[in-house]
Design a protein around this motif. Sequence first.
Motif, PDB file in Angstrom:
ATOM      1  N   LYS A 116     -40.012  25.113  27.279  1.00 14.11           N
ATOM      2  CA  LYS A 116     -40.109  25.936  28.561  1.00 14.11           C
ATOM      3  C   LYS A 116     -38.879  25.738  29.406  1.00 14.11           C
ATOM      4  O   LYS A 116     -38.335  26.724  30.017  1.00 14.11           O
ATOM      5  CB  LYS A 116     -41.341  25.254  29.433  1.00 14.11           C
ATOM      6  CG  LYS A 116     -41.660  25.850  30.648  1.00 14.11           C
ATOM      7  CD  LYS A 116     -42.879  25.362  31.472  1.00 14.11           C
ATOM      8  CE  LYS A 116     -43.277  25.741  32.551  1.00 14.11           C
ATOM      9  NZ  LYS A 116     -44.347  25.186  33.505  1.00 14.11           N
ATOM     10  N   ASN A 119     -36.174  28.011  28.161  1.00 16.13           N
ATOM     11  CA  ASN A 119     -36.764  29.556  28.205  1.00 16.13           C
ATOM     12  C   ASN A 119     -36.836  30.117  27.115  1.00 16.13           C
ATOM     13  O   ASN A 119     -36.536  31.325  26.646  1.00 16.13           O
ATOM     14  CB  ASN A 119     -35.413  30.316  28.979  1.00 16.13           C
ATOM     15  CG  ASN A 119     -35.208  30.055  30.687  1.00 16.13           C
ATOM     16  OD1 ASN A 119     -36.170  29.646  31.376  1.00 16.13           O
ATOM     17  ND2 ASN A 119     -34.066  29.733  30.866  1.00 16.13           N
ATOM     18  N   SER A 121     -39.648  31.688  24.649  1.00 15.93           N
ATOM     19  CA  SER A 121     -40.933  32.286  24.910  1.00 15.93           C
ATOM     20  C   SER A 121     -41.495  32.432  23.736  1.00 15.93           C
ATOM     21  O   SER A 121     -40.916  32.428  22.688  1.00 15.93           O
ATOM     22  CB  SER A 121     -40.569  33.631  25.604  1.00 15.93           C
ATOM     23  OG  SER A 121     -41.884  34.354  25.412  1.00 15.93           O
ATOM     24  N   THR A 122     -42.784  32.199  23.895  1.00 18.94           N
ATOM     25  CA  THR A 122     -43.759  32.183  22.665  1.00 18.94           C
ATOM     26  C   THR A 122     -44.473  33.606  22.462  1.00 18.94           C
ATOM     27  O   THR A 122     -45.222  33.930  21.740  1.00 18.94           O
ATOM     28  CB  THR A 122     -44.774  31.058  22.505  1.00 18.94           C
ATOM     29  OG1 THR A 122     -45.421  30.975  23.797  1.00 18.94           O
ATOM     30  CG2 THR A 122     -44.012  29.693  22.281  1.00 18.94           C
ATOM     31  N   LYS A 123     -44.300  34.341  23.703  1.00 21.22           N
ATOM     32  CA  LYS A 123     -44.903  35.709  23.674  1.00 21.22           C
ATOM     33  C   LYS A 123     -44.520  36.433  22.419  1.00 21.22           C
ATOM     34  O   LYS A 123     -43.040  36.440  22.177  1.00 21.22           O
ATOM     35  CB  LYS A 123     -44.308  36.336  24.796  1.00 21.22           C
ATOM     36  CG  LYS A 123     -44.970  37.431  25.153  1.00 21.22           C
ATOM     37  CD  LYS A 123     -44.836  38.351  26.252  1.00 21.22           C
ATOM     38  CE  LYS A 123     -45.528  39.566  26.649  1.00 21.22           C
ATOM     39  NZ  LYS A 123     -45.104  40.502  27.847  1.00 21.22           N
TER      40      LYS A 123
END
Length: 197
Positions: A116, A119, A121-123
């Motif tokens: 986190k 930065n 992202s797990t999207k």
Amino acid sequence: MRIWVRFEVLVVLRKLLLICLLLLPFAAHAEIYKWTDKYGKVHFSDKPVAGSERQHLQSMSGISNPAFNLKRNAMRIKYQDVNGSMIVQGRVNNIPVQFIVDTGAFVVIIPPNIAKKANISTKNAKTFTLQTANGAVQSHMVNISDLQVEKLRQSNVRAAIQQVSPNANLGLLGMSFLSAYKMSIDHDQHIITLESR
């Protein structure tokens, strides 16, 4: 006239060469001091600092840095032994993180807290089953744009996002980073040597 100009140029060049030769011993005997700060980082300076040690310089062909060997392209990394685990300091996208060195882990594992802050992202990230000491868990597979351990730096490193310890800042340094190096360990000195393959 040309001969005279050439002669004057030669005289000037000889004088410059003589001056350089006279100054060489002074350069060779320059004082260099070494000390380690409270974070374990080694420093070198031409000015003495409290607690510093005077270093004996070798000839230019023989100068070596104990942490980095240019001939072998190898880096010596000091590790901390915590309950039998080798802990090294690293950075993920410039965010500090501690890693357990684990040659049994096929990828680097980053705790969610660090992901986190960095930065990451797990999207749209793929999920896969990760075998841990506590059994199989589902994790996200991501690419770390910048992973650094000491002076060793890699980009686009495969990693899983997963908590591996109650310590929210502790990850695993697995083979997606380590496979680029031949590794040797000095357990007495607590030093890992990573040499480029």
